[in-house]
Scaffold this motif. Structure first.
Motif, PDB file in Angstrom:
ATOM      1  N   PRO A 247       0.244 -12.497   5.072  1.00 33.20           N
ATOM      2  CA  PRO A 247      -0.365 -11.161   5.190  1.00 33.20           C
ATOM      3  C   PRO A 247      -0.009 -10.468   6.497  1.00 33.20           C
ATOM      4  O   PRO A 247       0.113 -11.108   7.542  1.00 33.20           O
ATOM      5  CB  PRO A 247      -1.873 -11.451   5.118  1.00 33.20           C
ATOM      6  CG  PRO A 247      -1.972 -12.752   4.397  1.00 33.20           C
ATOM      7  CD  PRO A 247      -0.762 -13.531   4.793  1.00 33.20           C
ATOM      8  N   SER A 294       1.339  -3.419   4.809  1.00 35.92           N
ATOM      9  CA  SER A 294       0.154  -3.967   5.483  1.00 35.92           C
ATOM     10  C   SER A 294      -1.014  -4.173   4.525  1.00 35.92           C
ATOM     11  O   SER A 294      -1.255  -3.352   3.632  1.00 35.92           O
ATOM     12  CB  SER A 294      -0.294  -3.038   6.617  1.00 35.92           C
ATOM     13  OG  SER A 294       0.678  -2.941   7.614  1.00 35.92           O
ATOM     14  N   GLU A 295      -1.732  -5.251   4.750  1.00 37.58           N
ATOM     15  CA  GLU A 295      -3.015  -5.446   4.069  1.00 37.58           C
ATOM     16  C   GLU A 295      -4.081  -4.599   4.760  1.00 37.58           C
ATOM     17  O   GLU A 295      -4.928  -3.997   4.101  1.00 37.58           O
ATOM     18  CB  GLU A 295      -3.412  -6.922   4.134  1.00 37.58           C
ATOM     19  CG  GLU A 295      -2.439  -7.873   3.468  1.00 37.58           C
ATOM     20  CD  GLU A 295      -2.815  -8.160   2.032  1.00 37.58           C
ATOM     21  OE1 GLU A 295      -3.712  -7.467   1.511  1.00 37.58           O
ATOM     22  OE2 GLU A 295      -2.218  -9.067   1.439  1.00 37.58           O
ATOM     23  N   TYR A 337      -1.446   0.721  -4.721  1.00 36.35           N
ATOM     24  CA  TYR A 337      -2.033  -0.070  -3.641  1.00 36.35           C
ATOM     25  C   TYR A 337      -2.179   0.811  -2.406  1.00 36.35           C
ATOM     26  O   TYR A 337      -1.352   1.667  -2.132  1.00 36.35           O
ATOM     27  CB  TYR A 337      -1.152  -1.277  -3.301  1.00 36.35           C
ATOM     28  CG  TYR A 337      -0.961  -2.246  -4.441  1.00 36.35           C
ATOM     29  CD1 TYR A 337      -1.837  -3.302  -4.627  1.00 36.35           C
ATOM     30  CD2 TYR A 337       0.104  -2.094  -5.328  1.00 36.35           C
ATOM     31  CE1 TYR A 337      -1.667  -4.196  -5.681  1.00 36.35           C
ATOM     32  CE2 TYR A 337       0.284  -2.977  -6.378  1.00 36.35           C
ATOM     33  CZ  TYR A 337      -0.598  -4.031  -6.552  1.00 36.35           C
ATOM     34  OH  TYR A 337      -0.425  -4.906  -7.597  1.00 36.35           O
ATOM     35  N   PRO A 339      -3.448   0.295   1.840  1.00 33.06           N
ATOM     36  CA  PRO A 339      -3.968  -0.629   2.860  1.00 33.06           C
ATOM     37  C   PRO A 339      -5.392  -0.261   3.254  1.00 33.06           C
ATOM     38  O   PRO A 339      -5.797   0.897   3.138  1.00 33.06           O
ATOM     39  CB  PRO A 339      -2.997  -0.433   4.033  1.00 33.06           C
ATOM     40  CG  PRO A 339      -2.472   0.956   3.854  1.00 33.06           C
ATOM     41  CD  PRO A 339      -2.395   1.168   2.370  1.00 33.06           C
ATOM     42  N   ARG A 340      -6.137  -1.239   3.729  1.00 32.64           N
ATOM     43  CA  ARG A 340      -7.505  -1.011   4.179  1.00 32.64           C
ATOM     44  C   ARG A 340      -7.467  -0.495   5.621  1.00 32.64           C
ATOM     45  O   ARG A 340      -6.873  -1.123   6.500  1.00 32.64           O
ATOM     46  CB  ARG A 340      -8.301  -2.306   4.107  1.00 32.64           C
ATOM     47  CG  ARG A 340      -9.774  -2.189   4.478  1.00 32.64           C
ATOM     48  CD  ARG A 340     -10.557  -1.534   3.363  1.00 32.64           C
ATOM     49  NE  ARG A 340     -11.965  -1.444   3.680  1.00 32.64           N
ATOM     50  CZ  ARG A 340     -12.863  -2.394   3.405  1.00 32.64           C
ATOM     51  NH1 ARG A 340     -12.470  -3.511   2.832  1.00 32.64           N
ATOM     52  NH2 ARG A 340     -14.130  -2.218   3.699  1.00 32.64           N
ATOM     53  N   LEU A 582      -8.811 -11.553   3.645  1.00 40.00           N
ATOM     54  CA  LEU A 582      -7.504 -11.434   3.004  1.00 40.00           C
ATOM     55  C   LEU A 582      -7.215 -12.657   2.138  1.00 40.00           C
ATOM     56  O   LEU A 582      -7.557 -13.786   2.488  1.00 40.00           O
ATOM     57  CB  LEU A 582      -6.405 -11.283   4.055  1.00 40.00           C
ATOM     58  CG  LEU A 582      -6.519 -10.070   4.982  1.00 40.00           C
ATOM     59  CD1 LEU A 582      -5.374 -10.070   5.984  1.00 40.00           C
ATOM     60  CD2 LEU A 582      -6.521  -8.782   4.180  1.00 40.00           C
ATOM     61  N   TYR A 776       4.737  -9.244  -3.973  1.00 45.84           N
ATOM     62  CA  TYR A 776       3.654  -8.564  -3.264  1.00 45.84           C
ATOM     63  C   TYR A 776       3.689  -7.055  -3.533  1.00 45.84           C
ATOM     64  O   TYR A 776       4.688  -6.386  -3.328  1.00 45.84           O
ATOM     65  CB  TYR A 776       3.779  -8.843  -1.765  1.00 45.84           C
ATOM     66  CG  TYR A 776       2.798  -8.094  -0.896  1.00 45.84           C
ATOM     67  CD1 TYR A 776       1.447  -8.403  -0.937  1.00 45.84           C
ATOM     68  CD2 TYR A 776       3.227  -7.090  -0.042  1.00 45.84           C
ATOM     69  CE1 TYR A 776       0.542  -7.729  -0.138  1.00 45.84           C
ATOM     70  CE2 TYR A 776       2.337  -6.413   0.767  1.00 45.84           C
ATOM     71  CZ  TYR A 776       0.992  -6.730   0.714  1.00 45.84           C
ATOM     72  OH  TYR A 776       0.104  -6.047   1.510  1.00 45.84           O
ATOM     73  N   ARG A 777       2.577  -6.532  -4.003  1.00 49.38           N
ATOM     74  CA  ARG A 777       2.380  -5.112  -4.275  1.00 49.38           C
ATOM     75  C   ARG A 777       3.377  -4.526  -5.268  1.00 49.38           C
ATOM     76  O   ARG A 777       3.665  -3.328  -5.242  1.00 49.38           O
ATOM     77  CB  ARG A 777       2.411  -4.304  -2.972  1.00 49.38           C
ATOM     78  CG  ARG A 777       1.164  -4.511  -2.153  1.00 49.38           C
ATOM     79  CD  ARG A 777       0.987  -3.501  -1.062  1.00 49.38           C
ATOM     80  NE  ARG A 777      -0.356  -3.609  -0.499  1.00 49.38           N
ATOM     81  CZ  ARG A 777      -0.773  -3.001   0.595  1.00 49.38           C
ATOM     82  NH1 ARG A 777       0.047  -2.214   1.248  1.00 49.38           N
ATOM     83  NH2 ARG A 777      -1.995  -3.153   1.035  1.00 49.38           N
TER      84      ARG A 777
END
Length: 960
Positions: A247, A294-295, A337, A339-340, A582, A776-777
């Motif tokens: 991550p 990025s997460e 998606y 990112p947070r 995460l 990923y994503r």
């Protein structure tokens, strides 16, 4: 001249307004497109979606400064052994005596990342923290910046003591990249990013093994997170995150789009001049990639989230809320998606602040009664003043235009009452000779000296040439002792750590209302916010604080009372509580030579052969894809097969994966001393076949001895590769691996007699582990539907089929299109922007001639596939030689950098790039160093020329 500048300013303002309008229209379109994907029963639910900053959510977190929360975290995580990697690659970074203010790259960010690393390293549950930066062995910088490793002394805190191990703690790790004997400003680091990533990758892999031996029961301890600081480190972190399947977290510190708009508003430079000076477009693209990868995005303030990140294509606050609400309800987001975004203020270490430095009644401390002598820096400052007892207005900022120091001097010089009542101290970094400073800093400092002379401020303004970082607390104390004020009037301040430091020493503040000081003032309530463009407002605010002793004392008291809401322990607790949410990601396999023995009863051979057989028949039949009774049936069947294989492969245990590498003898790469990667995009098929044959001939001796291996890297699908090799009389077994579909698929030739295929099938094996690295994503079918709609709209606009889906070349992780009219095709940067606005994270690439468009996972690429070969099979990147043309596919630039060697083939056989390659808003020279030692050019592709180039790079590897 002024009219001309005003005209430029007006044109740029008009352009910015138009860009904002276009972005808003695109987002409205995206929102409408997104709503079409919602079922009728879900559309009404969005009205009650929580805000990204919903106070009910915020109150679930313990408040900043809560001792109970810190102790709870320590108790919960004391037995964990986590490994964290931070990245900050520019500036001069060391743990002690930081040279803050030496240049524009060695400022608050350096202090931030060093203190963050130190604080995390002292936190229970964290075993090791590595802060990766650049190793600099230049004659004009201190020798300490050339040391490979520096251990950071831990924070002395009773809350964070924990058992230390052999490699535990926080370290600065300096990775050599770029010119070894030269300090490079951040704007010129972009050509060396790939080299840094390769060096950092080697360090992380090695350290993960070491930690595995110490605390991981023999299994590698992979980083729990990779955290990039600033755009250059964010770009690096994204590549490392993709290569390691770890991550990613990102902190921008300052953002390129915001900086671009601020400079344009000043009307001093055109867009092209700004780009030439700051490489701003490359920086912005890196920040967009950080949003893709990025997460979590960690900011210092809510203002950065709501106003600055909103300028980017890849972030929209409204869509972020919608997606979060859908995820909470378990509803599909159709491949989208976001990112947070989390605001966590930087921390500060308060343990070194002695109680007698401050008191709450508004009176200065009793330092006069102390037997200790005054700090030397006090004398350096006081010698400037005719009356050193006046209240001191303190500014601590490097001489950079954005720090707005000249406006401060004008405000002070033109306000007679303020001049009579106070002194002004300017701590503007360190300097020896102005002419040896950067041109920008020298220009600002010269302007400062001219203004001091203009207003005749001699005896009222101090501007010492030198100070140590360790003396900064003494400077704050001196200002507080005189009942002074701290000021930060930057045009925009991302956070304003100096404001917190000043408050900790009892100094009220006057600060810009643009950026982080707004949030700091909300917490501390210890001063006045001003418009940095209004010098009268600045002067009045300063005069009000130094003339009204009651107000000064109240602001001082408020700051001291609330300051402990900003602390590193609390920052780390909040940081780790977010990182802890995460989903863990890390490589899921081990090298075959590390495999444990599997009993016959537990052998996965049969099931894995099933996986293998299915994978070989996914899309590797030359005939089956064309034999469906209805158009599109074969594509649907193929996708279902691929999905089945992917699910089956995920369910296989790690030991089963090891068994696969043993049973079907994947691949022969492990035994190679050197790998030649053929990645020439810019030629016709006949030339391409001949280049392959000539490379084989040039390395024939070592090829026979099996010390050299070959990898073919291309945008073509595996079936297209097979047809090309067959037409040229080249055996698939001549290669060790095939990187195809622009890096979204990795295949190996089938060498097992048990895997003999019929003529209709292709003799390759798909590396399903690689797919787990790049998925990923990945938007999957939701992304594909959006692309199909987008293509249909483009075709409708042009009145012809400009772009059509290529089902035969597509795969699970590559959506491929044929481009029939390259003149009417959209530039790749436009497609990327469209996808980002809709929160679809992907990598968009054109083939060299523009005839093929591939859309693949955001962190997949041909260069990333090479890094996978290193991690998976131990193939050293420095032992690779990549052969490319003078130009290539959209990902061409990423193949030129890195620690591998590069051979560029030049000649008339290179086709001219198509206009669809308007992927960059910057020149290739901005991101590629054509002077790196491991790069050579060859005229033509004759075997003798190729042999000479290969011997140049491979003599030490046995190629001569």
């Amino acid at each position: 001249m002024r009219c001309f500048l005003l005209q430029i300013e007006g044109e740029e303002a008009s352009r910015l307004s138009k860009q904002h309008q276009e972005r808003e229209e695109a987002r409205q379109y995206a929102a409408a497109d997104f709503s079409e994907d919602l079922s009728e029963g879900e559309k009404g639910e969005n009205s009650n979606e929580p805000s990204i900053h919903d106070e009910r959510t915020m109150t679930r977190m313990p408040r900043i400064g809560s001792t109970d929360a810190i102790e709870a975290w320590a108790s919960q995580h004391k037995d964990k052994k986590l490994y964290i990697v931070l990245i900050s690659i520019h500036g001069l970074i060391r743990g002690e005596n930081m040279e803050l203010g030496r240049d524009s790259d060695t400022g608050g960010q350096v202090k931030y990342v060093v203190e963050l690393a130190r604080a995390l390293g002292s936190t229970p549950g964290i075993y090791r923290v590595d802060l990766l930066t650049r190793q600099i062995s230049a004659p004009d910088v201190d020798w300490s910046y050339g040391e490979p490793t520096e251990m950071l002394s831990p924070i002395c805190s009773e809350n964070f003591g924990h058992e230390m191990g052999e490699s535990s703690g926080a370290y600065i790790v300096r990775i050599p990249f770029g010119p070894r004997d030269k300090y490079i400003p951040k704007e010129h680091l972009w050509p060396y990013i790939q080299e840094f990533v390769d060096g950092a990758l080697v360090h992380i892999v090695q350290m993960s093994k070491v930690l595995g031996e110490q605390v991981g029961s023999g299994q590698p301890v992979w980083p729990v997170v990779i955290h990039g600081h600033y755009a250059d480190a964010g770009d690096s972190a994204a590549l490392l995150s993709g290569a390691l399947n770890v991550p990613m977290v990102f902190t921008g510190h300052s953002l390129g789009r915001d900086k671009l708009e601020q400079i344009l508003k000043q009307g001093r430079q055109t867009r092209d001049e700004i780009n030439a000076t700051y490489k701003i477009m490359r920086r912005i693209e890196a920040e967009e990639l950080c949003l893709d990868a990025s997460e979590i995005i960690i900011t210092s303030t809510r203002q950065e989230i709501e106003q600055q990140w909103g300028l980017y294509d890849g972030f929209d606050l409204t869509m972020a809320r919608k997606l979060r609400a859908r995820i909470k309800r378990g509803v599909s987001c159709f491949g989208r998606y976001m990112p947070r975004m989390i605001a966590i203020p930087p921390g500060m270490e308060f343990s070194h602040i002695a109680p007698h430095d401050v008191d709450l009644d508004g009176e200065a401390g009793n330092e006069d009664d102390s037997a200790s002598p005054d700090p030397p820096i006090w004398a350096d400052i006081m010698r400037f003043f005719s009356n050193p007892r006046k209240p001191m207005i303190l500014a601590l900022a490097r001489p950079d235009p954005k720090k707005n120091i000249t406006t401060l001097i004008k405000a002070f010089g033109e306000h007679r009452e303020l001049r009579n009542l106070a002194n002004l101290t300017l701590i503007m970094g360190n300097r020896d000779v102005i002419d040896e400073m950067s041109s920008t800093n020298a220009a600002v400092l010269t302007s400062v000296l001219k203004l001091i002379d203009k207003y005749d401020l001699y005896g009222q303004v101090a501007y010492p040439k030198h100070h140590k970082q360790s003396e900064v607390p003494d400077i704050y104390r001196l200002a507080a002792r005189t009942k002074g004020v701290f000021i930060n009037c930057a045009f925009i301040e991302p956070f304003g750590l100096t404001l917190i430091e000043a408050a900790a020493y009892g100094l009220p503040m006057v600060a810009t209302r643009n950026g982080g000081p707004v949030d700091i003032h909300r917490v501390l309530d210890n001063g006045i916010l001003v418009d940095p463009h209004n010098q009268n407002e600045i002067a009045e605010a300063l005069y009000k604080l130094v003339s009204d002793k009651h107000l000064w004392a109240q602001c001082r008291q408020n700051g001291l009372k609330n300051i402990h809401q900003f602390s590193w322990p609390e920052h780390c607790k909040n940081y780790l509580s977010r990182v802890g949410t995460l989903k863990p990601r890390h490589p899921r396999w081990q090298k075959s030579n590390d495999a444990t023995e599997i009993s016959e009863a537990d052998s996965p051979e049969d099931s894995l052969r099933d996986v293998h057989d299915i994978s070989l028949n996914l899309k590797l039949s030359l005939d089956s894809e064309k034999s469906g009774s209805k158009e599109g049936n074969s594509n649907i069947v193929r996708r279902h097969l691929e999905d089945a294989v992917q699910k089956l492969s995920i369910s296989v245990s790690a030991s089963s994966v090891e068994g696969l590498s043993e049973n079907v003898r994947w691949p022969s790469l492990c035994g190679r001393k050197h790998i030649i990667v053929i990645a020439v995009d810019s030629v016709q098929d006949a030339d391409f076949v001949q280049i392959i044959k000539n490379i084989f001939e040039a390395s024939s001796y070592r090829r026979l001895s099996c010390s050299v291996g070959f990898v073919l890297s291309t945008s073509k699908s595996i079936s297209e590769i097979h047809a090309l090799l067959i037409s040229g009389g080249i055996e698939t077994s001549d290669f060790d691996a095939f990187i195809c579909n622009s890096g979204s698929d990795l295949c190996y030739p089938s060498s097992s007699s048990e895997d003999m295929l019929s003529p209709a099938e292709l003799p390759f094996m798909i590396d399903l582990d690689y797919h787990t690295q790049i998925e990923y994503r990945w938007g999957g079918e939701g992304l594909r539907k959006t692309l199909i709609r987008w293509a249909a709209e483009k075709n409708s606009e042009s009145g012809q089929n400009v772009i059509v889906e290529d089902e035969e070349s597509s795969s699970t992780y590559c959506i491929s299109f044929k481009v029939t009219n390259t003149e009417a095709a959209s530039p790749v940067k436009e497609i990327r922007r469209t996808m980002r606005i809709q929160a679809l994270r992907c990598h968009v690439l054109y083939s060299h001639d523009g005839s093929k468009l591939n859309v693949i996972p955001v962190l997949a690429s041909r260069s990333q596939a090479l890094r996978y070969l290193y991690i998976r099979w131990g193939v050293e990147l420095s032992n690779m030689t990549v052969v490319v043309g003078e130009s290539g596919d959209t990902d061409y630039e990423s193949l030129l950098g890195g620690v591998h060697k590069t051979i560029i083939l030049k000649g008339s056989f290179n086709a001219v790039p198509n206009q669809v390659h308007a992927a960059r808003s910057y020149s290739l020279q901005d991101v590629v160093s054509f002077e790196k030692p491991g790069l050579a050019s060859v005229e033509g592709y004759g075997p003798d020329n190729l042999k000479s180039a290969l011997q140049k790079f491979g003599s030490a590897r046995g190629l001569a």
